[in-house]
Design a protein around this motif. Structure first.
Motif, PDB file in Angstrom:
ATOM      1  N   SER A   1       0.800  -1.224   0.000  1.00  0.00           N
ATOM      2  CA  SER A   1       0.000   0.000   0.000  1.00  0.00           C
ATOM      3  C   SER A   1       0.833   1.274   0.000  1.00  0.00           C
ATOM      4  CB  SER A   1      -0.969   0.066   1.184  1.00  0.00           C
ATOM      5  OG  SER A   1      -2.003  -0.845   1.044  1.00  0.00           O
ATOM      6  N   TYR A   2       0.256   2.275  -0.623  1.00  0.00           N
ATOM      7  CA  TYR A   2       0.827   3.623  -0.611  1.00  0.00           C
ATOM      8  C   TYR A   2      -0.149   4.616  -0.001  1.00  0.00           C
ATOM      9  CZ  TYR A   2       2.611   8.090  -2.347  1.00  0.00           C
ATOM     10  OH  TYR A   2       3.059   9.381  -2.436  1.00  0.00           O
ATOM     11  N   THR A   3      -1.411   4.562  -0.381  1.00  0.00           N
ATOM     12  CA  THR A   3      -2.367   5.525   0.147  1.00  0.00           C
ATOM     13  C   THR A   3      -3.067   4.983   1.392  1.00  0.00           C
ATOM     14  OG1 THR A   3      -4.268   4.724  -1.124  1.00  0.00           O
ATOM     15  CG2 THR A   3      -2.823   6.346  -2.190  1.00  0.00           C
ATOM     16  N   SER A   4      -3.561   5.914   2.208  1.00  0.00           N
ATOM     17  CA  SER A   4      -4.361   5.513   3.365  1.00  0.00           C
ATOM     18  C   SER A   4      -5.673   4.871   2.924  1.00  0.00           C
ATOM     19  CB  SER A   4      -4.642   6.725   4.256  1.00  0.00           C
ATOM     20  OG  SER A   4      -3.469   7.124   4.928  1.00  0.00           O
ATOM     21  N   ALA A   5      -6.192   5.292   1.782  1.00  0.00           N
ATOM     22  CA  ALA A   5      -7.423   4.686   1.281  1.00  0.00           C
ATOM     23  C   ALA A   5      -7.229   3.196   1.041  1.00  0.00           C
ATOM     24  CB  ALA A   5      -7.861   5.382  -0.009  1.00  0.00           C
ATOM     25  N   SER A   6      -6.102   2.814   0.463  1.00  0.00           N
ATOM     26  CA  SER A   6      -5.855   1.390   0.226  1.00  0.00           C
ATOM     27  C   SER A   6      -5.554   0.656   1.530  1.00  0.00           C
ATOM     28  CB  SER A   6      -4.719   1.198  -0.787  1.00  0.00           C
ATOM     29  OG  SER A   6      -3.511   1.785  -0.336  1.00  0.00           O
TER      30      SER A   6
ATOM     31  N   ASN B   1      -6.076 -12.152  11.374  1.00  0.00           N
ATOM     32  CA  ASN B   1      -4.882 -12.026  12.222  1.00  0.00           C
ATOM     33  C   ASN B   1      -3.593 -12.257  11.443  1.00  0.00           C
ATOM     34  OD1 ASN B   1      -3.552 -11.454  14.663  1.00  0.00           O
ATOM     35  ND2 ASN B   1      -3.315 -13.634  15.111  1.00  0.00           N
ATOM     36  N   SER B   2      -3.502 -11.644  10.272  1.00  0.00           N
ATOM     37  CA  SER B   2      -2.250 -11.620   9.522  1.00  0.00           C
ATOM     38  C   SER B   2      -1.576 -10.276   9.754  1.00  0.00           C
ATOM     39  CB  SER B   2      -2.509 -11.854   8.034  1.00  0.00           C
ATOM     40  OG  SER B   2      -3.018 -13.152   7.819  1.00  0.00           O
ATOM     41  N   LEU B   3      -0.347 -10.123   9.241  1.00  0.00           N
ATOM     42  CA  LEU B   3       0.437  -8.923   9.525  1.00  0.00           C
ATOM     43  C   LEU B   3       0.693  -8.147   8.235  1.00  0.00           C
ATOM     44  CD1 LEU B   3       1.566  -7.818  12.183  1.00  0.00           C
ATOM     45  CD2 LEU B   3       3.747  -8.897  11.634  1.00  0.00           C
ATOM     46  N   TYR B   4       0.470  -6.839   8.296  1.00  0.00           N
ATOM     47  CA  TYR B   4       0.645  -5.964   7.137  1.00  0.00           C
ATOM     48  C   TYR B   4       1.733  -4.945   7.440  1.00  0.00           C
ATOM     49  CZ  TYR B   4      -1.162  -3.586   2.915  1.00  0.00           C
ATOM     50  OH  TYR B   4      -1.331  -3.071   1.653  1.00  0.00           O
ATOM     51  N   PHE B   5       2.727  -4.855   6.567  1.00  0.00           N
ATOM     52  CA  PHE B   5       3.795  -3.863   6.696  1.00  0.00           C
ATOM     53  C   PHE B   5       3.490  -2.710   5.756  1.00  0.00           C
ATOM     54  CE2 PHE B   5       5.783  -7.247   8.878  1.00  0.00           C
ATOM     55  CZ  PHE B   5       6.869  -6.741   9.592  1.00  0.00           C
ATOM     56  N   TYR B   6       3.264  -1.529   6.342  1.00  0.00           N
ATOM     57  CA  TYR B   6       2.831  -0.355   5.583  1.00  0.00           C
ATOM     58  C   TYR B   6       3.961   0.677   5.557  1.00  0.00           C
ATOM     59  CZ  TYR B   6      -0.058   3.688   4.271  1.00  0.00           C
ATOM     60  OH  TYR B   6      -0.582   4.793   3.642  1.00  0.00           O
ATOM     61  N   PRO B   7       4.523   1.005   4.370  1.00  0.00           N
ATOM     62  CA  PRO B   7       5.744   1.808   4.307  1.00  0.00           C
ATOM     63  C   PRO B   7       5.565   3.309   4.122  1.00  0.00           C
ATOM     64  CG  PRO B   7       5.287   0.928   2.139  1.00  0.00           C
ATOM     65  CD  PRO B   7       4.181   0.434   3.053  1.00  0.00           C
ATOM     66  N   THR B   8       4.319   3.784   4.056  1.00  0.00           N
ATOM     67  CA  THR B   8       4.095   5.165   3.660  1.00  0.00           C
ATOM     68  C   THR B   8       3.844   6.077   4.857  1.00  0.00           C
ATOM     69  OG1 THR B   8       3.024   4.267   1.694  1.00  0.00           O
ATOM     70  CG2 THR B   8       2.794   6.622   2.070  1.00  0.00           C
ATOM     71  N   TYR B   9       4.390   7.284   4.782  1.00  0.00           N
ATOM     72  CA  TYR B   9       4.025   8.343   5.705  1.00  0.00           C
ATOM     73  C   TYR B   9       2.506   8.461   5.694  1.00  0.00           C
ATOM     74  CZ  TYR B   9       4.377  10.343   1.039  1.00  0.00           C
ATOM     75  OH  TYR B   9       4.273  10.547  -0.311  1.00  0.00           O
TER      76      TYR B   9
ATOM     77  N   SER C   1       9.921   1.010   2.223  1.00  0.00           N
ATOM     78  CA  SER C   1       9.573  -0.288   1.638  1.00  0.00           C
ATOM     79  C   SER C   1      10.756  -1.238   1.683  1.00  0.00           C
ATOM     80  CB  SER C   1       9.105  -0.109   0.189  1.00  0.00           C
ATOM     81  OG  SER C   1       7.943   0.677   0.115  1.00  0.00           O
ATOM     82  N   TYR C   2      11.935  -0.682   1.501  1.00  0.00           N
ATOM     83  CA  TYR C   2      13.161  -1.484   1.523  1.00  0.00           C
ATOM     84  C   TYR C   2      13.510  -1.947   2.936  1.00  0.00           C
ATOM     85  CZ  TYR C   2      18.201  -2.420   1.264  1.00  0.00           C
ATOM     86  OH  TYR C   2      19.450  -2.988   1.370  1.00  0.00           O
ATOM     87  N   PHE C   3      13.626  -1.007   3.878  1.00  0.00           N
ATOM     88  CA  PHE C   3      14.150  -1.416   5.183  1.00  0.00           C
ATOM     89  C   PHE C   3      13.147  -2.218   6.003  1.00  0.00           C
ATOM     90  CE2 PHE C   3      12.802   2.983   6.720  1.00  0.00           C
ATOM     91  CZ  PHE C   3      11.956   2.577   7.746  1.00  0.00           C
ATOM     92  N   GLN C   4      11.844  -2.087   5.711  1.00  0.00           N
ATOM     93  CA  GLN C   4      10.888  -2.849   6.506  1.00  0.00           C
ATOM     94  C   GLN C   4      11.004  -4.353   6.258  1.00  0.00           C
ATOM     95  OE1 GLN C   4       6.984  -1.357   5.575  1.00  0.00           O
ATOM     96  NE2 GLN C   4       6.781  -2.535   3.693  1.00  0.00           N
ATOM     97  N   VAL C   5      11.489  -4.745   5.092  1.00  0.00           N
ATOM     98  CA  VAL C   5      11.707  -6.175   4.835  1.00  0.00           C
ATOM     99  C   VAL C   5      12.809  -6.703   5.749  1.00  0.00           C
ATOM    100  CG1 VAL C   5      12.242  -7.930   3.107  1.00  0.00           C
ATOM    101  CG2 VAL C   5      10.984  -5.877   2.436  1.00  0.00           C
TER     102      VAL C   5
END
Length: 416
Positions: free
Chosen positions: A110-115, A127-135, A317-321
């Motif tokens: 995801s990039y937007t808050s809407a998504s 109960n899965s995990l989502y890594f969100y990279p955007t301000y 997006s890179y460092f969160q991996v």
């Protein structure tokens, strides 16, 4: 071996089945192949692909680097890539596919808050995990999301006072794309503007992807403002800045100060349209360190483009991996519950500097910076904090380091 996006798209429907947990170190089902499947969910088509393709590339680059270095405790990361197509409904459908049909424990996207809002119910229900990279705008507290982009106190709490006290601009015209992120950022901005002796004289919106900015720029010209605070997103940024210059406005007299405009939008519009304007982010390509220069070089080589630019959401997006990798290795398990516990307090030396996952709210300590854009399409960093600061997603509602609203036990709604 480098991963090819086209191959991902062709193979994604074949990956399926249960998440690969690998050797017996890991709880749950295991595969002899020693693979860990993760999801990647960004817009590869549509108006937001101008940004999100680069986020997918950065995610895959990190995965390839980790695999080349031996994987995660010897296991290979196997990504399943899906296209959100710049549409929240499609994001929800693709997230459901990754979590329910492919049975993945972790998805990066995801990039937007809407998504993000569109997929959040899927991850919370399963109960899965989502890594969100955007301000993003804050005002969210979920145990199923790891937030690695800036929140308002890391992007606006430094920016608004700087605009008023350093630039001497006090009359704000706030403009944004019409969805949750720009509207919530405007809410935070108004509080800060008033606290620091400024005033906002307009708060206007056009639909996400809107390309006809003539009437809005005319309204800005006639408003009497002396600074524009832009929360415009996606390819609308390009149209806005071009129309701004086309109507004779210049950033030395009426600067655009943005929370979204990055290196990639400026490359798309042409640097001449942004010269003299400002942006607040924790990461800029201009950060002058060996670590960042090496990162830029590796990214350009990875995408086979010597002129490719890096930017904040791409870097996150890179460092969160890598943060996820460290959490899996610490936990010895890829389940969402185990990774959630393992990622608390994780530290990584990222291109922007040291990042740390807050053990309470799963947001990330980041270093606020402000840059002014030049004719070369790069920002000159003219203000930065000496060290990373604590993420406070509810700062607009009174949250402080001594009075946290979002904790590991959940959101204290009584404080809102």
């Amino acid at each position: 071996m480098k991963t090819n996006r086209r191959n991902f798209l062709k193979q994604s429907t074949a990956f399926g089945a249960a998440a690969a947990l690998g050797p017996s170190l890991y709880a749950g089902a295991a595969r002899a192949s020693g693979e860990i499947e993760v999801g990647i969910l960004f817009s590869l088509t549509g108006g937001l692909s101008i940004i999100e393709k680069s986020l997918a590339d950065a995610t895959m680059m990190a995965i390839d680097e980790i695999n080349a270095a031996g994987g995660v405790n010897g296991m290979t990361i196997k990504p399943i890539l899906e296209d959100g197509a710049s549409d929240p409904k499609t994001f929800n459908e693709k997230a459901s596919k990754l979590v329910i049909r492919d049975r993945l424990q972790t998805v990066f996207g995801s990039y937007t808050s809407a998504s993000r809002k569109a997929v959040l119910p899927v991850f919370e229900k399963r109960n899965s995990l989502y890594f969100y990279p955007t301000y993003y705008e804050g005002f969210e507290c979920s145990k199923n999301v790891v937030y690695t982009g800036a929140v308002p106190n890391q992007q606006l709490s430094n920016f608004i006072p700087w605009i008023i006290n350093t630039l001497g601009k006090k009359k704000f015209f706030i403009v944004g794309s019409n969805y949750i992120y720009p509207r919530e950022m405007a809410k935070v901005s108004k509080i800060l503007i008033e606290q620091h002796g400024g005033e906002w004289i307009a708060d206007e919106y056009l639909e996400l992807g809107h390309s006809e900015w003539g009437a809005m720029v005319s309204k800005i010209k006639e408003s009497g403002c002396d600074v524009v605070l832009s929360n415009v997103v996606g390819d609308s940024v390009v149209a806005f800045y071009r129309e701004f210059k086309n109507q004779g406005l210049t950033h030395d007299k009426l600067p655009i100060c943005a929370t979204v405009t990055s290196e990639i939008e400026i490359a798309a519009m042409g640097p001449e349209f942004a010269v003299g304007s400002y942006t607040s982010f924790p990461y800029f390509q201009a950060i002058d360190t060996d670590r960042n220069r090496a990162f830029i070089e590796r990214y350009r080589k990875y995408v086979n483009d010597p002129n490719a630019v890096t930017h904040h959401a791409l870097e996150s997006s890179y460092f969160q991996v890598y943060l996820w990798k460290q959490a899996v290795e610490k936990a010895g398990d890829i389940s969402a519950d185990a990774v959630r516990e393992g990622i608390k307090g994780q530290v990584f030396e990222a291109p922007n500097g040291t990042v740390t996952v807050d053990p309470e709210n799963l947001h990330t300590y980041l270093t606020p910076r402000i840059a002014q854009w030049g004719a070369d399409g790069q920002g000159t960093i003219i203000d930065e904090y000496k060290e990373p600061i604590e993420p406070l997603p509810y700062v607009a509602y009174g949250e402080t380091p001594d009075n946290l609203f979002c904790k590991g036990t959940g959101l204290d709604t009584a404080k809102l």
